[in-house]
Scaffold this active site. Structure first.
Site, short mmCIF file in Angstrom:
data_model
loop_
_atom_site.label_atom_id
_atom_site.label_comp_id
_atom_site.label_asym_id
_atom_site.label_seq_id
_atom_site.Cartn_x
_atom_site.Cartn_y
_atom_site.Cartn_z
N GLY A 83 0.80 -1.22 0.00
CA GLY A 83 0.00 0.00 0.00
C GLY A 83 0.83 1.26 0.00
O GLY A 83 1.81 1.38 -0.74
N ASP A 142 -3.13 -1.45 -10.28
CA ASP A 142 -2.97 -1.83 -11.68
C ASP A 142 -1.88 -0.98 -12.35
O ASP A 142 -1.10 -1.49 -13.16
CB ASP A 142 -4.28 -1.66 -12.43
CG ASP A 142 -5.32 -2.70 -12.02
OD1 ASP A 142 -4.94 -3.75 -11.46
OD2 ASP A 142 -6.51 -2.45 -12.27
N GLY A 185 4.89 1.11 0.28
CA GLY A 185 5.77 0.78 -0.84
C GLY A 185 5.57 -0.66 -1.27
O GLY A 185 4.47 -1.21 -1.16
#
Length: 137
Positions: free
Chosen positions: A30, A60, A33
């Site tokens: 998240g 994505d 990193g």
């Protein structure tokens, strides 16, 4: 988060024990990193500080940037940096079009040492730059 939910694991290193293949494995963490495993090597690539406009699509975009980096011959750790930059373009998008910073800025950021990368924030593009970058991509 998915690894914790599926297997009750608490650290990225634990995931590699359960998933020794493929050779390259990325565990996204998240806003913190991502950790990249390449054979026996491990690299944590911190996310960049930025103002988030919309979180949808960042994962994505990270994957697309990471795979593009690998395709271009970057090391997995540098490809993860490109993934972070691509995710930043999605996170900072106004509307539904994210734009990477100009190529020279991306190249400079990929070449930063670890301390420089950690100190870097996501570069904001002005609207004038956005038109030029879209035409180049």
């Amino acid at each position: 988060d998915e690894a914790t939910a599926l297997w009750g694991l608490w650290t990225p290193a634990d995931v590699r024990v359960y998933l020794p293949e493929p050779r390259i494995l990325v565990v996204k963490q998240g806003a913190a990193g991502a950790t990249v495993y390449d054979a026996d090597a491990e690299a944590f690539v911190p996310a960049l500080t930025m103002d988030v406009v919309e979180p949808v699509g960042a994962g994505d975009a990270f994957a697309g940037g990471f795979l593009t980096g690998l395709h271009r011959g970057l090391s997995p750790a540098r490809a993860a940096r490109l993934g972070v930059l691509a995710a930043g373009s999605a996170l900072s998008a106004i509307g539904d079009v994210g734009v990477l910073p100009p190529t020279d800025v991306v190249d400079e950021m990929l070449d930063l040492d670890e301390a420089g990368w950690r100190a870097q924030g996501y570069p904001a593009a002005t609207m004038g730059e956005r038109d030029d970058v879209v035409a180049d991509r």
